[in-house]
Motif scaffolding. Sequence first.
Motif, PDB file in Angstrom:
ATOM      1  N   ARG A  37      24.098  35.558  38.621  1.00 45.24           N
ATOM      2  CA  ARG A  37      23.887  35.897  37.217  1.00 45.24           C
ATOM      3  C   ARG A  37      24.967  36.875  36.761  1.00 45.24           C
ATOM      4  O   ARG A  37      25.371  37.753  37.538  1.00 45.24           O
ATOM      5  CB  ARG A  37      22.505  36.520  37.029  1.00 45.24           C
ATOM      6  N   PRO A  38      25.451  36.742  35.522  1.00 45.07           N
ATOM      7  CA  PRO A  38      26.428  37.718  35.028  1.00 45.07           C
ATOM      8  C   PRO A  38      25.913  39.134  35.204  1.00 45.07           C
ATOM      9  O   PRO A  38      24.770  39.442  34.830  1.00 45.07           O
ATOM     10  CB  PRO A  38      26.583  37.345  33.551  1.00 45.07           C
ATOM     11  N   LYS A  39      26.727  39.993  35.773  1.00 41.90           N
ATOM     12  CA  LYS A  39      26.282  41.344  36.114  1.00 41.90           C
ATOM     13  C   LYS A  39      26.291  42.226  34.878  1.00 41.90           C
ATOM     14  O   LYS A  39      27.230  42.206  34.086  1.00 41.90           O
ATOM     15  CB  LYS A  39      27.177  41.931  37.195  1.00 41.90           C
ATOM     16  N   LYS A  40      25.245  43.028  34.747  1.00 38.70           N
ATOM     17  CA  LYS A  40      25.109  43.926  33.609  1.00 38.70           C
ATOM     18  C   LYS A  40      25.308  45.365  34.092  1.00 38.70           C
ATOM     19  O   LYS A  40      25.367  45.648  35.280  1.00 38.70           O
ATOM     20  CB  LYS A  40      23.725  43.775  32.974  1.00 38.70           C
ATOM     21  N   GLY A  41      25.358  46.258  33.148  1.00 42.76           N
ATOM     22  CA  GLY A  41      25.466  47.666  33.487  1.00 42.76           C
ATOM     23  C   GLY A  41      26.675  48.302  32.851  1.00 42.76           C
ATOM     24  O   GLY A  41      27.611  47.610  32.441  1.00 42.76           O
ATOM     25  N   PRO A  42      26.677  49.631  32.727  1.00 40.58           N
ATOM     26  CA  PRO A  42      27.821  50.325  32.128  1.00 40.58           C
ATOM     27  C   PRO A  42      29.067  50.132  32.972  1.00 40.58           C
ATOM     28  O   PRO A  42      29.017  50.206  34.209  1.00 40.58           O
ATOM     29  CB  PRO A  42      27.375  51.796  32.109  1.00 40.58           C
ATOM     30  N   ASP A  43      30.182  49.840  32.316  1.00 46.37           N
ATOM     31  CA  ASP A  43      31.426  49.590  33.045  1.00 46.37           C
ATOM     32  C   ASP A  43      31.899  50.838  33.784  1.00 46.37           C
ATOM     33  O   ASP A  43      31.731  51.972  33.305  1.00 46.37           O
ATOM     34  CB  ASP A  43      32.524  49.135  32.078  1.00 46.37           C
ATOM     35  N   ALA A  61      35.481  38.388  36.112  1.00 47.95           N
ATOM     36  CA  ALA A  61      34.077  38.355  35.700  1.00 47.95           C
ATOM     37  C   ALA A  61      33.219  38.740  36.896  1.00 47.95           C
ATOM     38  O   ALA A  61      33.511  38.345  38.030  1.00 47.95           O
ATOM     39  CB  ALA A  61      33.693  36.971  35.189  1.00 47.95           C
ATOM     40  N   ALA A  62      32.186  39.517  36.660  1.00 46.91           N
ATOM     41  CA  ALA A  62      31.318  40.000  37.743  1.00 46.91           C
ATOM     42  C   ALA A  62      29.960  39.311  37.669  1.00 46.91           C
ATOM     43  O   ALA A  62      29.379  39.150  36.589  1.00 46.91           O
ATOM     44  CB  ALA A  62      31.143  41.514  37.635  1.00 46.91           C
ATOM     45  N   TYR A  63      29.469  38.909  38.840  1.00 46.51           N
ATOM     46  CA  TYR A  63      28.155  38.279  38.976  1.00 46.51           C
ATOM     47  C   TYR A  63      27.372  38.976  40.078  1.00 46.51           C
ATOM     48  O   TYR A  63      27.965  39.510  41.034  1.00 46.51           O
ATOM     49  CB  TYR A  63      28.307  36.795  39.320  1.00 46.51           C
ATOM     50  N   ASP A  64      26.045  38.935  39.967  1.00 45.97           N
ATOM     51  CA  ASP A  64      25.238  39.503  41.046  1.00 45.97           C
ATOM     52  C   ASP A  64      25.078  38.487  42.170  1.00 45.97           C
ATOM     53  O   ASP A  64      25.628  37.371  42.104  1.00 45.97           O
ATOM     54  CB  ASP A  64      23.879  39.995  40.532  1.00 45.97           C
ATOM     55  N   ALA A  69      37.875  48.177  34.146  1.00 52.40           N
ATOM     56  CA  ALA A  69      36.511  48.476  33.720  1.00 52.40           C
ATOM     57  C   ALA A  69      35.636  47.252  33.945  1.00 52.40           C
ATOM     58  O   ALA A  69      35.815  46.221  33.301  1.00 52.40           O
ATOM     59  CB  ALA A  69      36.500  48.884  32.250  1.00 52.40           C
ATOM     60  N   LEU A  70      34.692  47.376  34.891  1.00 51.26           N
ATOM     61  CA  LEU A  70      33.770  46.289  35.236  1.00 51.26           C
ATOM     62  C   LEU A  70      32.396  46.881  35.521  1.00 51.26           C
ATOM     63  O   LEU A  70      32.285  48.067  35.868  1.00 51.26           O
ATOM     64  CB  LEU A  70      34.252  45.542  36.484  1.00 51.26           C
ATOM     65  N   PRO A  71      31.339  46.082  35.406  1.00 53.32           N
ATOM     66  CA  PRO A  71      30.039  46.580  35.852  1.00 53.32           C
ATOM     67  C   PRO A  71      30.123  47.020  37.308  1.00 53.32           C
ATOM     68  O   PRO A  71      30.921  46.465  38.078  1.00 53.32           O
ATOM     69  CB  PRO A  71      29.124  45.361  35.688  1.00 53.32           C
ATOM     70  N   PRO A  72      29.338  48.007  37.728  1.00 50.17           N
ATOM     71  CA  PRO A  72      29.422  48.482  39.112  1.00 50.17           C
ATOM     72  C   PRO A  72      29.193  47.333  40.104  1.00 50.17           C
ATOM     73  O   PRO A  72      28.214  46.588  39.987  1.00 50.17           O
ATOM     74  CB  PRO A  72      28.290  49.511  39.201  1.00 50.17           C
ATOM     75  N   LEU A  73      30.118  47.164  41.028  1.00 54.06           N
ATOM     76  CA  LEU A  73      30.028  46.092  42.015  1.00 54.06           C
ATOM     77  C   LEU A  73      29.411  46.608  43.299  1.00 54.06           C
ATOM     78  O   LEU A  73      29.677  47.734  43.731  1.00 54.06           O
ATOM     79  CB  LEU A  73      31.420  45.510  42.292  1.00 54.06           C
TER      80      LEU A  73
END
Length: 436
Positions: A342-348, A335-338, A369-373
């Motif tokens: 907060r849960p990270k959004k954006g195109p995987d 899971a990705a967070y900023d 496939a994850l939101p851009p880190l």
Amino acid sequence: MVLPLRRDLAVRAALERRLLTADRPLAALLDLHGVQESATALHGAFAAVTAPGQEVLHTFAVKAGSLVPVLRLLDGFGIGCEVASPGELALARAAGLAADRIVLDSPAKTEAELREALALGIALNADSPQELARLDALVASEPVSAPPLGLRINPQLGGGTIDAMSTATTTAKFGIGLRDPGAREWIVRAFLDRPWLTRLHCHVGSQGMALERMAAGVRALWELAEEINAAAGARRVTTLDIGGGLPVDFASDETPPPFAAYARLLNETVPGLFDGRYGLVTEFGRSLLAKSGFILARVEYTKTTGGRPIAVTHAGAQVAVRTVFAPASWPLRIAAYDAEGRPKKGPDVRQDVAGPCCFAGDLVARDRALPPLDPGDLVALLDTGAYYFSTPFGYNALLRPGVHGYRADPGTPTVFTTLRRPQTMSELVTEYGGDC
């Protein structure tokens, strides 16, 4: 409340409480309410099929979560300890477990370990004919009656999808192979010759093992007990230890522990198991804790190499050794967070998630496939409440992360409890011989 919401609350709170900082970029979190839910599910699953008054001792495989406060917590939820080494026994005793709530299993028990278990009144299962012969001498020399003693058998039913976790193959190292020539007759005679031998134990395998095969192993155990008791003309075997090993579904947040399904299957496959004539012992580990824990790590750098984006984090082989070295068998969700939690959004974006260890294969996710880190973001390694953060790998002398239990509910402050303090540099130096 579902686990993801509690997890998201815990991530934000962990940053606010500075459990994760630039200097301490790695932490492990355990949802204490989730652990309680698992324990309740286990008790309820077996209560639904056991006879009134039937003795059942659920134990936790300490290797799956070797932290004293976790063992103490589970004891409070009515779950004892299954230990497989002197160290694990010491942890169970430090947690305050009563002797009659501990079971000792190991294929390499020393004479000193056997003496200690006998003196403390801790149940144990002999793993081989040689160990049983050693117990013959020790039991004969004991001035008081021996604690519950059993014999581990291997029903030799075959393996699962993970060879290293399969303990009922023809040549598995554990127990006495039930299908070996003359073995069944030897086992029956062993019980007839030893009135103090009152238990049978088996454990078919862990993770990747079909429930039907696990139930078949329990059926073989029960049939052997019936044969021994018939030969003795009395209830010589009084307790069946059916082990643990229930698989965990690492693909979803919503999958409940399979305790109820397994108990129903056992009731269909071995109805005599629940008629009240035998006491029961279970030894579940991963299925009690895995879904309730996660490892939180800071993204230190990002790069692109050969067209592949890579996020370099502080969670690698030192906390996820199985995933790094056997990724096909032990994949983890990420899971990705900023940076604010907060849960990270954006195109995987297809990317690798790498750890800090100094070898190329130190990856906890490949082409995922994850939101851009970005640097400063956080990644959470999900379903790691068992094995991962409680049994770290010492590669590169990386500091062990702190482990924090939490209770999180909307509208109320998240409460943290320290389960293991973050290792300090001086402690690490001492561990590596700095005081010598």
